[in-house]
Motif scaffolding. Structure first.
Motif, PDB file in Angstrom:
ATOM      1  N   ILE A   1       0.840  -1.201   0.000  1.00  0.00           N
ATOM      2  CA  ILE A   1       0.000   0.000   0.000  1.00  0.00           C
ATOM      3  C   ILE A   1       0.876   1.252   0.000  1.00  0.00           C
ATOM      4  CG2 ILE A   1      -1.605   1.354   1.405  1.00  0.00           C
ATOM      5  CD1 ILE A   1      -2.873  -1.338   2.239  1.00  0.00           C
ATOM      6  N   ASP A   2       1.934   1.253   0.804  1.00  0.00           N
ATOM      7  CA  ASP A   2       2.850   2.397   0.837  1.00  0.00           C
ATOM      8  C   ASP A   2       3.507   2.612  -0.522  1.00  0.00           C
ATOM      9  OD1 ASP A   2       2.229   2.872   3.467  1.00  0.00           O
ATOM     10  OD2 ASP A   2       4.047   1.922   4.273  1.00  0.00           O
TER      11      ASP A   2
ATOM     12  N   GLU B   1       2.263   1.765  -3.399  1.00  0.00           N
ATOM     13  CA  GLU B   1       1.227   2.273  -4.305  1.00  0.00           C
ATOM     14  C   GLU B   1       0.980   3.759  -4.064  1.00  0.00           C
ATOM     15  OE1 GLU B   1      -3.412   1.277  -5.320  1.00  0.00           O
ATOM     16  OE2 GLU B   1      -2.142  -0.306  -4.506  1.00  0.00           O
ATOM     17  N   LYS B   2       0.949   4.163  -2.803  1.00  0.00           N
ATOM     18  CA  LYS B   2       0.761   5.586  -2.483  1.00  0.00           C
ATOM     19  C   LYS B   2       1.918   6.422  -3.018  1.00  0.00           C
ATOM     20  CE  LYS B   2      -1.927   5.207   1.786  1.00  0.00           C
ATOM     21  NZ  LYS B   2      -1.882   5.415   3.246  1.00  0.00           N
ATOM     22  N   GLU B   3       3.126   5.922  -2.872  1.00  0.00           N
ATOM     23  CA  GLU B   3       4.301   6.646  -3.368  1.00  0.00           C
ATOM     24  C   GLU B   3       4.259   6.768  -4.887  1.00  0.00           C
ATOM     25  OE1 GLU B   3       7.547   8.932  -3.321  1.00  0.00           O
ATOM     26  OE2 GLU B   3       6.443   8.260  -1.563  1.00  0.00           O
TER      27      GLU B   3
ATOM     28  N   TRP C   1       1.583   6.802  -6.700  1.00  0.00           N
ATOM     29  CA  TRP C   1       0.519   7.748  -7.001  1.00  0.00           C
ATOM     30  C   TRP C   1       1.016   9.178  -6.825  1.00  0.00           C
ATOM     31  CZ3 TRP C   1      -2.288  11.510  -4.420  1.00  0.00           C
ATOM     32  CH2 TRP C   1      -3.450  11.929  -5.053  1.00  0.00           C
ATOM     33  N   ARG C   2       1.776   9.415  -5.740  1.00  0.00           N
ATOM     34  CA  ARG C   2       2.329  10.757  -5.506  1.00  0.00           C
ATOM     35  C   ARG C   2       3.265  11.173  -6.632  1.00  0.00           C
ATOM     36  NH1 ARG C   2       3.722   8.914  -0.297  1.00  0.00           N
ATOM     37  NH2 ARG C   2       1.969   9.221   1.066  1.00  0.00           N
TER      38      ARG C   2
ATOM     39  N   ARG D   1       1.328  12.002  -9.701  1.00  0.00           N
ATOM     40  CA  ARG D   1       0.665  13.297  -9.514  1.00  0.00           C
ATOM     41  C   ARG D   1       1.658  14.440  -9.708  1.00  0.00           C
ATOM     42  NH1 ARG D   1      -4.795  14.570  -9.141  1.00  0.00           N
ATOM     43  NH2 ARG D   1      -4.807  16.657  -8.319  1.00  0.00           N
TER      44      ARG D   1
END
Length: 61
Positions: free
Chosen positions: A20-21, A23-25, A27-28, A31
């Motif tokens: 999850i971490d 995936e968040k990274e 995504w950031r 972005r």
């Protein structure tokens, strides 16, 4: 037996949290790239608009 089960559960949860971490990274970062491209596009459009205004002055009324 219980400790082995608890250990496996902990490892699975930790692995999921890391995924999850990651995936968040990702995504950031995507972005940031999106924002960078948008700022670059706006900068280009603004410079073209300013070039156009400078070349073609408005007719005086």
């Amino acid at each position: 037996m219980v400790s082995a089960l608890a250990k496996a559960s902990f490892k699975a949860r930790r692995k999921m949290e890391e995924a999850i971490d990651d995936e968040k990274e990702a995504w950031r970062e995507a972005r940031k790239d999106e924002n960078r491209r948008a700022r670059l596009m706006l900068r280009r459009l603004n410079s073209r608009r300013l070039d156009f205004v400078a070349r073609d002055p408005q007719p005086a009324d």
